[in-house]
Design a protein around this motif. Structure first.
Motif, PDB file in Angstrom:
ATOM      1  N   HIS A 122     -10.478   1.725  -2.004  1.00  0.00           N
ATOM      2  CA  HIS A 122     -11.283   0.570  -1.607  1.00  0.00           C
ATOM      3  C   HIS A 122     -11.603  -0.307  -2.814  1.00  0.00           C
ATOM      4  CE1 HIS A 122     -12.239   1.322   2.670  1.00  0.00           C
ATOM      5  NE2 HIS A 122     -12.021   2.597   2.352  1.00  0.00           N
ATOM      6  N   VAL A 154       0.841  -1.202   0.000  1.00  0.00           N
ATOM      7  CA  VAL A 154       0.000   0.000   0.000  1.00  0.00           C
ATOM      8  C   VAL A 154       0.875   1.250   0.000  1.00  0.00           C
ATOM      9  CG1 VAL A 154      -1.635   1.356   1.365  1.00  0.00           C
ATOM     10  CG2 VAL A 154      -1.995  -1.104   1.089  1.00  0.00           C
ATOM     11  N   ASN A 167      -6.854  -4.424   4.754  1.00  0.00           N
ATOM     12  CA  ASN A 167      -6.261  -5.453   3.897  1.00  0.00           C
ATOM     13  C   ASN A 167      -6.173  -6.802   4.612  1.00  0.00           C
ATOM     14  OD1 ASN A 167      -5.003  -4.045   1.264  1.00  0.00           O
ATOM     15  ND2 ASN A 167      -4.841  -2.633   3.002  1.00  0.00           N
ATOM     16  N   HIS A 219      -7.044  -1.981  -1.768  1.00  0.00           N
ATOM     17  CA  HIS A 219      -7.170  -2.828  -0.585  1.00  0.00           C
ATOM     18  C   HIS A 219      -7.575  -4.260  -0.957  1.00  0.00           C
ATOM     19  CE1 HIS A 219      -6.446   0.744   1.579  1.00  0.00           C
ATOM     20  NE2 HIS A 219      -7.667   1.254   1.464  1.00  0.00           N
TER      21      HIS A 219
END
Length: 512
Positions: free
Chosen positions: A237, A141, A429, A241
């Motif tokens: 989102h 991320v 996650n 994720h």
């Protein structure tokens, strides 16, 4: 007064009854939605179930599909391994940086793509081996955020967003190039970040490349979208994720499966349904030829060379089985290890306007088929190549981020990010976290298998079969583990005895 009071009481009673009735109605609707989602997810999971390949999964099939999860280091494998192992003619057309895969070429041997697992619906599944690399979800991320900022910042050389879009479109048409903006997932993430960067620059003034906010590089809100805002945006989102899990299961918003959006939506809305998706993802990893880890870059590369590279060379008939387990003489054994801040050498090296123009990546040098290639030589070539990529991208990154100077992303800077944000990333996650743990277990098994047996697969042209060295020894001997060990010890003792005898004889002659 009695009548109005009675009316008021009647209205109040009616309101109370209505309020009391609302929760069951809402709960019923939620239950219906959950039941619908559960049915959709279970149905998909059942259809995604595949048979167990067993030991056959270790054998390279006719076609190799490198499922490249973004920000895992797959770019280095493509340029420093696979382009050395496969010729240009063997690479499937329109794979990797060529937008969507074109399956019309029946004889290609290699597909490398950010396309998710649903791409296998376009491939001859029974003749396809799949490999991939996973990365710690928190680091992935971070890296996705950093790369989004880096690529978007390259457009800040233009006076405004309109000019940036116009110039890029004209040049791409002229050169017929492929932009990062055409490649999933960057075709969503980069324009989103680019628009945000231009808006913040307009607000602070075009000549101002310094921030008044000195918190940390991930929260310079007058320069770039802060990390905490980035991870909470609907775009994140949808795409970022649990991205590895959705990619391995073929459920991204780039999927070839028409029902991917529904399954993905249901899992995000009802997180407990993620267990069905996660199980499919784990089963997919279990059946892959190879699963690498970004964090253990050096050992991952070595395993790839032995488990995949050796088989490619063997099938092409150019493998010299002089396997060199240790790094070649004169090579720094740690030169393939990439620091977190330098690791970004592995992804789309594009010019400041977003199109591919990297000399190290566009080199036409091809070592495939030159002499008797060994796995040791393959690793040596990889070491040299990765060093070139690392240097090239390090320079490119510095240039790209000059327009947002305070966004100085480093491994040390990541440690300044508040613990609350790290915990939120982990929570967002959760599927990827569990899948990563499963990948680590697979990686450990691969490592132990290679270290304990060195299972180099050799193509037997007469029998058309592939046997490892233990099978070869056991072909004509009723073999068991203790017999193999006994044979090895016997050979070792015999060798020592012969050496001792020869040495003693020479010593006796000298004395006479």
């Amino acid at each position: 007064m009695a009548r109005p009071l009675g009316l008021v009481l009647a209205i109040a009673l009616l309101a109370a009854v209505s309020v009391a009735l609302l929760p069951p109605v809402s709960a019923a609707a939620d239950n219906d939605d959950y039941a619908h989602c559960e049915g959709a997810v279970k149905s998909w999971a059942d259809s995604a179930a595949e048979g167990d390949d067993g030991a056959d999964k270790l054998n390279l099939k006719d076609l190799l599909f490198f499922l490249h999860i973004p920000r895992t280091g797959g770019r280095a494998y493509f340029h420093c391994f696979l382009k050395k192992l496969y010729t240009g003619a063997q690479e499937c057309p329109r794979s990797y940086d060529k937008l969507r895969f074109d399956p019309s070429h029946p004889d290609c041997k290699l597909v490398v793509s950010h396309d998710d697992y649903s791409l296998t619906s376009k491939l001859p599944k029974e003749r396809t081996s799949v490999v991939t690399i996973l990365r710690n979800p928190v680091d992935r991320v971070f890296s996705t955020y950093e790369f989004s900022v880096e690529v978007a910042a390259r457009f800040l050389v233009h006076p405004n967003l309109t000019s940036a879009k116009s110039m890029t479109t004209r040049l791409l048409k002229k050169t017929r190039g492929v932009s990062t903006l055409d490649i999933w997932p960057w075709k969503y993430l980069v324009p989103w970040m680019r628009e945000d960067l231009f808006a913040r620059r307009d607000a602070r003034g075009i000549d101002n490349t310094r921030s008044s906010n000195k918190v940390n590089p991930y929260d310079v809100d007058d320069m770039a979208m802060p990390l905490h805002q980035y991870i909470n945006d609907p775009v994140a989102h949808e795409i970022i994720h649990n991205g590895a899990t959705f990619q391995v299961t073929g459920l991204t918003n780039n999927s070839y499966f028409d029902g991917a959006h529904m399954v993905r939506h249901c899992v995000r809305k009802h997180p407990d349904l993620g267990r069905f998706v996660l199980q499919v993802a784990k089963n997919r990893l279990d059946r892959m030829l190879y699963v690498g880890l970004t964090e253990d870059h050096e050992e991952s590369a070595r395993l790839f060379a032995h488990m995949v590279g050796a088989q490619v060379l063997s099938q092409s008939g150019i493998l010299n089985l002089d396997i060199q387990e240790d790094p070649p003489s004169g090579t720094d054994p740690h030169s393939s290890m990439l620091d977190q801040e330098d690791e970004e050498t592995n992804e789309h090296m594009n010019s400041t306007d977003g199109w591919s123009s990297n000399d190290a990546l566009n080199s036409t040098d091809d070592d495939h088929g030159k002499g008797n290639m060994t796995v040791g030589k393959l690793m040596e070539t990889y070491e040299s190549c990765i060093a070139s990529l690392r240097k090239s991208q390090s320079n490119r990154r510095k240039i790209s981020l000059k327009k947002v100077a305070e966004a100085n992303f480093t491994k040390a800077a990541r440690r300044q990010v508040p613990e609350a944000i790290l915990k939120q990333i982990i929570s967002l996650n959760s599927l990827d976290m569990e899948l990563y743990e499963h990948a680590k277990n697979i990686f450990t098994q691969e490592h132990l298998m290679l270290k304990g047996q060195h299972p180099v697969v050799v193509q037997d042209k007469q029998l058309g079969a592939q046997k490892d060295w233990i099978d070869t020894v056991c072909d004509s001997w009723n073999c068991s583990t203790w017999k193999v060990v006994a044979l090895g010890l016997g050979i070792a003792v015999t060798t020592v005895f012969i050496v001792f005898a020869v040495t003693s004889r020479r010593t006796l002659k000298l004395k006479i």
